[in-house]
Design an enzyme around this catalytic site. Structure first.
Site, PDB file in Angstrom:
ATOM      1  N   GLN A  30       0.845  -1.207   0.000  1.00  0.00           N
ATOM      2  CA  GLN A  30       0.000   0.000   0.000  1.00  0.00           C
ATOM      3  C   GLN A  30       0.877   1.253   0.000  1.00  0.00           C
ATOM      4  OE1 GLN A  30      -2.123  -1.155   3.524  1.00  0.00           O
ATOM      5  NE2 GLN A  30      -0.253  -1.346   4.706  1.00  0.00           N
ATOM      6  N   HIS A  61      -8.296   4.155  20.219  1.00  0.00           N
ATOM      7  CA  HIS A  61      -7.476   3.127  20.890  1.00  0.00           C
ATOM      8  C   HIS A  61      -7.988   2.781  22.286  1.00  0.00           C
ATOM      9  CE1 HIS A  61      -4.407   4.369  17.744  1.00  0.00           C
ATOM     10  NE2 HIS A  61      -4.809   3.159  17.457  1.00  0.00           N
ATOM     11  N   ASP A  85       0.287   1.118  13.806  1.00  0.00           N
ATOM     12  CA  ASP A  85       0.724   2.346  14.480  1.00  0.00           C
ATOM     13  C   ASP A  85       1.070   2.110  15.945  1.00  0.00           C
ATOM     14  OD1 ASP A  85      -1.941   2.875  16.039  1.00  0.00           O
ATOM     15  OD2 ASP A  85      -2.541   2.550  13.976  1.00  0.00           O
ATOM     16  N   ASP A 156      -7.763  -4.532  14.379  1.00  0.00           N
ATOM     17  CA  ASP A 156      -7.598  -3.080  14.212  1.00  0.00           C
ATOM     18  C   ASP A 156      -7.107  -2.859  12.788  1.00  0.00           C
ATOM     19  OD1 ASP A 156      -6.900  -0.439  14.281  1.00  0.00           O
ATOM     20  OD2 ASP A 156      -5.457  -0.633  15.917  1.00  0.00           O
ATOM     21  N   SER A 157      -8.033  -2.965  11.855  1.00  0.00           N
ATOM     22  CA  SER A 157      -7.648  -3.009  10.444  1.00  0.00           C
ATOM     23  C   SER A 157      -7.971  -1.701   9.738  1.00  0.00           C
ATOM     24  CB  SER A 157      -8.449  -4.119   9.771  1.00  0.00           C
ATOM     25  OG  SER A 157      -9.823  -3.821   9.891  1.00  0.00           O
ATOM     26  N   THR A 158      -7.568  -1.644   8.488  1.00  0.00           N
ATOM     27  CA  THR A 158      -8.008  -0.563   7.607  1.00  0.00           C
ATOM     28  C   THR A 158      -9.428  -0.894   7.147  1.00  0.00           C
ATOM     29  OG1 THR A 158      -7.096  -1.782   5.759  1.00  0.00           O
ATOM     30  CG2 THR A 158      -5.677  -0.109   6.718  1.00  0.00           C
ATOM     31  N   ASP A 159      -9.964  -0.058   6.274  1.00  0.00           N
ATOM     32  CA  ASP A 159     -11.254  -0.388   5.668  1.00  0.00           C
ATOM     33  C   ASP A 159     -11.071  -1.670   4.843  1.00  0.00           C
ATOM     34  OD1 ASP A 159     -12.150   1.977   6.724  1.00  0.00           O
ATOM     35  OD2 ASP A 159     -12.175   3.076   4.833  1.00  0.00           O
TER      36      ASP A 159
HETATM   37  N1  AG3 Z   1      -7.972   1.644  11.830  1.00  0.00           N
HETATM   38  C1  AG3 Z   1      -9.258   2.040  11.305  1.00  0.00           C
HETATM   39  C2  AG3 Z   1      -9.171   2.952  10.163  1.00  0.00           C
HETATM   40  C3  AG3 Z   1     -10.408   3.087   9.368  1.00  0.00           C
HETATM   41  C4  AG3 Z   1     -10.571   4.488   8.968  1.00  0.00           C
HETATM   42  N2  AG3 Z   1     -11.396   4.586   7.841  1.00  0.00           N
HETATM   43  C5  AG3 Z   1     -11.493   5.669   7.082  1.00  0.00           C
HETATM   44  N3  AG3 Z   1     -10.848   6.766   7.401  1.00  0.00           N
HETATM   45  N4  AG3 Z   1     -12.216   5.620   6.002  1.00  0.00           N
HETATM   46  C6  AG3 Z   1      -7.099   2.669  12.204  1.00  0.00           C
HETATM   47  C7  AG3 Z   1      -5.852   2.176  12.827  1.00  0.00           C
HETATM   48  C8  AG3 Z   1      -5.688   2.722  14.193  1.00  0.00           C
HETATM   49  N5  AG3 Z   1      -4.811   1.916  14.967  1.00  0.00           N
END
Ligand code: AG3
Length: 284
Positions: A30, A61, A85, A156-159
């Site tokens: 990415q 968090h 992070d 704790d993922s991204t979209d």
């Molecule tokens: N994890 C969730 C991020 C999702 C945000 N989505 C968005 N901005 N469309 C974030 C990682 C934090 N440790």
């Protein structure tokens, strides 16, 4: 003047001023950027999606961590998927009662950027001996883990686009169920109930988790830098009720928080009617 822009929908974009562009790389998985502005401090962006800002990361968090921790004071072994992070691990490290934290992040470059540019968030990753940091695919990791290994899994993922997608699949949730112990809890970031894209993903994952876990409830937090500011977390478990009598004992931990408290814990499970409707209609 430079701006970072995240597209929420065909009709909405949000922009943050870029005072400094501190870091950019294209990793194997990415694109990763770290920007800075005066209001939000340093902020981490992956594939043009806001991940964390120094200003409001505490909300996400604290809520992804302290809610499950308060529900079961006997959590000893925790698996964290994603979370490069380090903010989730930082909050977990505040519990002396935890024995091991296994963190499985697919992209080492996210961790390296966070260690360099987000030191207050990433600080526990390299300093707490209970943390075992693995650069692996979380989907394979859960597939290859033994039954009854963890008390808590935090996703704790991204979209769910790009490398995070498989973390929202039925196989993944089945494996999570299998590797959790009897009082096991699975918490996953569940997107926003507001914009169509986020709702679609919320519904998809709710529908799948509900087929596997006997208990599935959602709770909310207000996170200014995520789409609509209204964010959900899924609380799935084999046997633990998220509003049980252990919650009030959480105060004995003496953990100083900026967002989480036990009244808010109870209140965060009270959802607006339109959100209840989304969840109800996904559970079929
Ligand atoms: N994890 C969730 C991020 C999702 C945000 N989505 C968005 N901005 N469309 C974030 C990682 C934090 N440790």
């Amino acid at each position: 003047m430079n701006w970072f822009t995240e597209k929420y929908d065909e009709n909405v974009k949000i922009s943050y001023k870029v005072d400094k562009h501190l870091f950019h790389t294209q990793s194997k998985f990415q694109t990763i950027d770290v920007y800075n502005n005066d209001l939000f401090g340093n902020y981490l962006v992956i594939d043009d999606i806001m991940m964390v800002t120094e200003k409001d990361e505490f909300i996400y968090h604290e809520m992804i961590t302290h809610v499950p921790m308060a529900c079961n004071p006997n959590i000893k072994d925790v698996l964290v998927i994603g979370a490069g992070d380090g903010g989730t691990v930082r909050e977990l490290c505040r519990y002396e009662s935890i024995n091991s934290i296994t963190m499985v992040e697919i992209d080492e470059e996210v961790v390296n950027a966070s260690i360099k540019f987000l030191p207050t968030i990433s600080k526990s990753l390299k300093t707490d001996s209970r943390v075992n940091l693995l650069f692996k695919d979380g989907i394979d990791f859960v597939k290859n883990s033994s039954n009854n290994s963890y008390d808590l899994i935090i996703v704790d993922s991204t979209d769910p686009i790009g490398p995070g997608e498989g973390l929202f699949s039925i196989e993944f949730y089945e494996n999570c169920y299998r590797i959790l112990r009897e009082n096991g809890i699975l918490v996953n970031q569940s997107e926003s109930p507001y914009y169509p894209f986020n709702i679609k993903e919320l519904k998809r994952s709710c529908n799948k988790i509900n087929k596997i876990f006997p208990i599935l409830n959602y709770y909310q937090a207000f996170i200014p830098t995520y789409p609509s500011g209204h964010w959900l977390f899924g609380f799935a478990s084999k046997s633990v009720n998220p509003l049980n009598e252990n919650i009030d004992n959480w105060n004995k931990n003496n953990i100083d928080t900026k967002y989480y408290n036990t009244e808010l814990h109870r209140g965060s499970f009270a959802l607006p009617n339109y959100v209840k409707e989304i969840i109800k209609s996904s559970k079929i």
